[in-house]
Design an enzyme around this catalytic site. Sequence first.
Site, PDB file in Angstrom:
ATOM      1  CE  LYS A 181     -29.440   7.313  22.181  1.00 32.23           C
ATOM      2  NZ  LYS A 181     -29.117   7.688  23.587  1.00 32.23           N
ATOM      3  CG  ASP A 200     -24.732   7.500   3.587  1.00 30.95           C
ATOM      4  OD1 ASP A 200     -24.429   7.246   4.766  1.00 30.95           O
ATOM      5  OD2 ASP A 200     -23.894   7.931   2.769  1.00 30.95           O
TER       6      ASP A 200
END
Length: 210
Positions: A19, A79
């Site tokens: 989120k 990432d």
Amino acid sequence: MSAPHWLSQGTLVLASNNKGKITEFEKLFAELKLPVDVIPQGQLNIPDAIEDGLSFIENAIIKARHASKISGKPAIADDSGICVPILDGAPGIYSARYAGDHGNDAANNEKLLNDLKPFRQDRQAIEGMFVCVLALVEHAEDPLPQIFQGFWYGEILEAARGEHGFGYDPLFWLPELGISSAEMSKEEKNKISHRGQAMQRFRESLMTRS
């Protein structure tokens, strides 16, 4: 040069269910004003990929391919994590699950502070850096993923400061600003953060091909 092929696909999948990341990306993508819909993979019921790479680049590509394979659409993945040289680069690619449970920010922060205690005695500051790697694939078997990287340098605090952000933001001190990453607004953070830098490079790649 012509516009990249994926821009004509209509949808770009954001390969993340985090989120905090999604919120930051939504603001960053809004600034780009791309002629495509950027959809978080959760809206397409795509689960998280198994991140079994040994580097940020490998894991970003794994996540992008995973989302693209399931959706059948172009995908972009992030990432990212924090690297502390005195800990040989840890937490590194394991930043989100450093304490064992994936996404447990409080436990991860506590473990990092505990791991750094032995080094505090003879050091005023402990250097660290946030790393972000973006991988863009036009399809699941794209042989040439596009990679965009960002690095944000600072120091690791002895205690958390600030209420904003997520992850290790409360421990990431910016000496030149005199605040932690968690004391910055989203707008301030996006201008200089590792993720903001990677997105800037992504933006620049689009401008050179438009």
